[in-house]
Design a protein around this motif. Structure first.
Motif, short mmCIF file in Angstrom:
data_model
loop_
_atom_site.label_atom_id
_atom_site.label_comp_id
_atom_site.label_asym_id
_atom_site.label_seq_id
_atom_site.Cartn_x
_atom_site.Cartn_y
_atom_site.Cartn_z
N UNK A 103 0.84 -1.20 0.00
CA UNK A 103 0.00 0.00 0.00
C UNK A 103 0.88 1.24 0.00
N UNK A 104 1.24 1.77 -1.18
CA UNK A 104 2.01 3.01 -1.17
C UNK A 104 1.08 4.20 -0.98
N UNK A 105 1.43 5.06 -0.04
CA UNK A 105 0.66 6.28 0.23
C UNK A 105 1.45 7.46 -0.29
N UNK A 106 0.85 8.29 -1.11
CA UNK A 106 1.58 9.47 -1.57
C UNK A 106 0.61 10.57 -1.93
N UNK A 107 1.09 11.83 -1.89
CA UNK A 107 0.21 12.94 -2.28
C UNK A 107 0.13 13.06 -3.79
N UNK A 108 1.02 12.37 -4.52
CA UNK A 108 1.02 12.48 -5.98
C UNK A 108 0.40 11.26 -6.64
N UNK A 109 -0.78 11.45 -7.24
CA UNK A 109 -1.43 10.36 -7.99
C UNK A 109 -0.63 9.97 -9.21
#
Ligand code: AVJ
Length: 315
Positions: free
Chosen positions: A107-113
């Motif tokens: 599950x990578x979480x990032x602000x950049x889609x």
């Protein structure tokens, strides 16, 4: 909408807006902006260059530690783990865990889609059986990741250093809440010779200065601001008492900047505070983790004691 985009869980309402944050930050004394806004496409590229600098020991030291202790880390994460990475900036480090721990889900979480779309594409080729479940989210804000599986958290790169100790403690406590009883693997830069720290943030090639100044260029590009970026110098001293690098952009001249319909005056010599990078001892970090409700277990560091990786248990 393509299939990969559809598979990204979007927590976008929780993503703050650069313009609002900058207007609010320029209204404060001292003027300030959160370091999370460094990472547009240009800033992320400059950060990748920082990671390769001879003076910037952090990335290569942490990567070597992950490689050296991958077997032990995999055993702690357990079989078929669900790995959640907070701020998935580059796949280099997590690939070491994917190889060693063979998790079921990532599950990578990032602000950049945009960045997450690359992640899905790249990993599908190399790990056809891995379930990749990206989440567009700002992990500094409250977040709710669907599912109740026990998770192994991954928070490398000493990003925790960007937060003041109180905020770092609160962040760790919130991360603990998303792990459903699992552990957290966190990379932490260590207190050391101030000259060595100073050099790491004041590289001879001037890449860190460009990285810092890019936040002004980003404002000019995205918000139509009119910063005279060449009139700002990079200043990054180590505050020995607070045990942190403080990064500033200092205006060498009086200038009035217009953005989002508002005007801000910089006096000659006035700073914009752009980043804190806190350093810890093994003990001071373990104490903070304990205040956040974790039980500190394993810790690894290199022979020179430049960098540490901690395994914290949440139950
Ligand atoms: C990504 C926050 C860990 O503080 O060392 C590098 C960012 N700033 N050079 C750090 C950074 C200037 C970096 N972190």
């Amino acid at each position: 909408m393509d299939a990969q985009l559809a598979r990204i869980h979007d927590a976008a309402p929780a993503v703050e807006n650069f313009g609002q944050a900058l207007v609010a930050g320029l209204g404060k004394t001292p003027k300030q902006i959160s370091a999370k806004y460094f990472y547009d496409a240009a800033g992320s590229q400059l950060f990748d260059q920082i990671c390769e600098l001879p003076e910037y020991y952090q990335t290569r030291t942490e990567t070597a530690l992950l490689n050296r202790h991958a077997g032990e880390i995999a055993a702690l994460m357990g079989p078929h783990a669900e790995i959640v990475e907070f701020g998935a900036g580059s796949l280099r480090k997590v690939r070491i865990l994917l190889e060693a721990a063979k998790p079921r889900t990532y599950l990578p979480l990032d602000i950049s889609g945009d960045y997450l779309r690359h992640v899905v594409r790249d990993l599908a080729v190399d790990y056809p059986t891995l379930q990749v479940a990206p989440v567009v989210a700002d992990f500094t804000l409250p977040l709710d990741i669907p599912g109740d599986a026990r998770r192994a958290g991954f928070f490398p790169g000493s990003t925790i250093g960007n937060f003041r100790p109180d905020a770092a403690t609160a962040l760790l406590r919130r991360m603990r809440g998303t792990l459903n009883g699992g552990g957290l693997l966190v990379g932490v830069d260590l207190v050391k010779d101030p000259a060595r720290l100073h050099a790491a943030y004041n590289d001879a090639a001037g890449i860190t200065a460009r990285f810092n100044r890019n936040i002004l260029l980003r404002a000019n590009r995205e918000l139509g601001a009119d910063f005279d970026a060449d009139a700002f110098i990079h200043y990054a001293p180590y505050n020995v008492q607070m045990q942190r690098i403080e990064m500033y952009l200092v205006s060498l001249k009086r200038q009035i900047v217009t953005l989002c319909g508002a005007q801000f005056e910089f006096a000659q010599g006035e700073p914009l505070y752009t980043e804190d990078s806190h350093k810890y001892t093994i003990e001071s970090f373990r104490e903070m983790a304990a205040r956040a409700g974790f039980t500190p277990r394993a810790v690894w560091m290199d022979e020179e004691r430049l960098f540490s990786i901690h395994w914290l248990e949440s139950r």
